[in-house]
Design an enzyme around this catalytic site. Structure first.
Site, PDB file in Angstrom:
ATOM      1  N   LYS A 142       0.855  -1.190   0.000  1.00  0.00           N
ATOM      2  CA  LYS A 142       0.000   0.000   0.000  1.00  0.00           C
ATOM      3  C   LYS A 142       0.883   1.230   0.000  1.00  0.00           C
ATOM      4  O   LYS A 142       2.020   1.189   0.474  1.00  0.00           O
ATOM      5  CB  LYS A 142      -0.875   0.024   1.254  1.00  0.00           C
ATOM      6  CG  LYS A 142      -2.108   0.876   1.124  1.00  0.00           C
ATOM      7  CD  LYS A 142      -3.197   0.092   0.444  1.00  0.00           C
ATOM      8  CE  LYS A 142      -4.521   0.795   0.428  1.00  0.00           C
ATOM      9  NZ  LYS A 142      -5.610  -0.131   0.102  1.00  0.00           N
TER      10      LYS A 142
HETATM   11  N1  GLU Z   1      -7.298   0.058  -3.184  1.00  0.00           N
HETATM   12  C1  GLU Z   1      -8.066  -1.117  -3.432  1.00  0.00           C
HETATM   13  C2  GLU Z   1      -8.116  -2.002  -2.195  1.00  0.00           C
HETATM   14  O1  GLU Z   1      -7.967  -1.543  -1.096  1.00  0.00           O
HETATM   15  C3  GLU Z   1      -7.612  -1.850  -4.685  1.00  0.00           C
HETATM   16  C4  GLU Z   1      -6.186  -2.289  -4.701  1.00  0.00           C
HETATM   17  C5  GLU Z   1      -5.725  -2.819  -6.045  1.00  0.00           C
HETATM   18  O2  GLU Z   1      -6.522  -2.920  -6.979  1.00  0.00           O
HETATM   19  O3  GLU Z   1      -4.546  -3.135  -6.129  1.00  0.00           O
HETATM   20  O4  GLU Z   1      -8.403  -3.170  -2.290  1.00  0.00           O
END
Ligand code: GLU
Length: 445
Positions: free
Chosen positions: A135
């Site tokens: 993240k």
């Molecule tokens: N931000 C989204 C999540 O928390 C998607 C992450 C992604 O597609 O890599 O799942």
């Protein structure tokens, strides 16, 4: 805590530090010190007794593999220079490259990004896509930036984290306050630095740049898919069910639309601008149009305005927190009237609130499965980018539903088998998959 005086600091350096007990976590990783990361550690502790012989590897999950803090300096439009604090954390890469979004928010902290990266590891393993968890984030309120400033900040951040991301290393995606345009700038910046176009470095891109059909709606569609499955187990009909939604963006807005299309009544919607309520059900397409024009639900003529706090008392059958973490807490968990809470957001329920909901027999569909639709279609996007062969939307949605249903069935069965919550069941499945891979790979060197 006050800073040590120079004398204390010198003594501390002069004396050998006491030996750490085996497996003690470094102070910056300890549960009682750091909000969201502390919550994640408690969740891992709950699951450890169910991991059998793999429990010997559990320490792996209690620290991120890699955490990068970057300074992001940019020229503002007025000629001055501003510095922003950026992060990219790779929690685990045992099952594949790091994967997870990037958020722009004034409250972003290292603890938050670490927890979100760990929840991505769990989520990706729960739906069995071949990724680890990662993240990123920048501590900024993007609404204070012009479009040019936003682009410069995004590009500088991408360049700074460029040393650890890549199509086979770690693949960012949209999250809170980031979107297709931001992904386009990230893809372009990474590609310019590499000297060749690398579409697979981010997902959630515009369709014309190698993005996938269905990606924008995927998280909300996943929320709806598992919500419908769970309702079936509870003997609850979606037709006529009353739904309350917090957050009306990419996740909450789409989920509300799909529930309304299936005959549910979306009675209450809250976002950053306000809360609207209509017992007979809000006209969701009209509310979406209002939000597109006015950037929030406030002022919508088709419902009554309610106070922020009254949202939690809404008479409803399904509640969908789809905004930020830490929303359902000790103070409001006792008031929720729903039979089921579907976590569209990441980390919206604190552990104490989770216990209250479970005592009150309210079923919680945890974030780590409920909002996994987004990353599932991100995986489809990445696969399509690598093969340069693109699927139609019908195929994508059908595959998404299949992945989510298979994952949810396994979680439901595990919860029944061990008599645990769906959250613990999801963690049991995911941690087992991650640690099994860990064991197979072995420790290097
Ligand atoms: N931000 C989204 C999540 O928390 C998607 C992450 C992604 O597609 O890599 O799942």
């Amino acid at each position: 805590m006050s800073a040590p005086s120079p004398a204390t600091a010198a003594t501390a350096i002069g004396n050998a530090a006491p030996a750490l007990p085996q497996h003690a976590l470094p102070s910056y990783l300890q549960a009682d010190q750091l909000g969201p990361w502390g919550i994640y550690l408690q969740q891992v502790d709950r699951v450890t007794p169910y991991l059998g012989h793999l429990a010997r590897w559990v320490e792996t999950l209690k620290r991120p593999k890699r955490a990068l803090i970057v300074d992001v300096p940019i020229h503002l439009d007025d000629g001055s220079v501003a510095h922003f604090e950026g992060y990219r954390v790779q929690h685990n890469t045992s099952r594949g490259p790091g994967k997870g979004g990037v958020r722009f928010h004034q409250d972003v902290t290292l603890s938050e990004v670490m927890a979100l990266s760990a929840w991505m590891s769990i989520k990706n393993a729960a739906v069995n896509v071949p990724y680890g968890g990662a993240k990123g984030g920048i501590r900024v309120d993007p609404r204070t930036l012009s479009r040019g400033e936003l682009e410069r900040m995004t590009r500088r951040y991408t360049s700074e984290i460029g040393i650890i991301i890549g199509p086979n290393k770690d693949i960012p995606a949209p999250d809170v306050n980031t979107n297709e345009q931001i992904m386009a700038w990230m893809m372009d910046t990474y590609s310019m630095n590499q000297g060749s176009t690398a579409t697979g470095v981010v997902t959630g891109k515009p369709v014309d740049l190698g993005g996938s059909l269905g990606r924008r709606e995927a998280t909300g569609r996943g929320v709806f898919t598992v919500g419908t499955q769970a309702a079936h187990h509870l003997g609850m009909a979606i037709q006529g069910a009353r739904v309350a939604v917090q957050g009306f963006g990419n996740v909450g807005g789409v989920a509300a639309k799909l529930f309304a299309q299936a005959g549910a009544r979306v009675v209450s919607v809250q976002d950053h601008s306000g809360t609207v309520y209509r017992e007979a059900g809000l006209d969701v397409p009209a509310l979406l149009a209002h939000v597109a024009e006015h950037r929030g639900v406030a002022g919508f003529a088709g419902g009554e305005a309610m106070s922020r706090d009254a949202f939690w008392d809404t008479p409803c059958d399904i509640m969908i927190p789809a905004a930020l973490e830490g929303q359902i807490t000790l103070t409001n968990a006792g008031r929720i009237q729903a039979r089921m809470v579907i976590e569209g957001a990441n980390g919206p329920t604190t552990p104490e609130a989770d216990d209250i909901l479970s005592e009150r027999n309210i079923l919680v569909l945890p974030d780590v499965i409920a909002n996994a639709g987004g990353v599932t279609v991100s995986y489809f996007e990445w696969v399509q980018d690598f093969s340069s062969f693109f699927w139609d939307e019908e195929e994508i949605n059908a595959r998404l539903v299949r992945v989510m249903q298979t994952a949810f069935d396994a979680i439901w069965q595990t919860a029944q088998q061990h008599r645990v919550s769906l959250r613990t069941a999801t963690f049991i499945i995911a941690c087992t998959r991650i640690l099994h891979t860990r064991e197979l790979r072995g420790l290097y060197p």
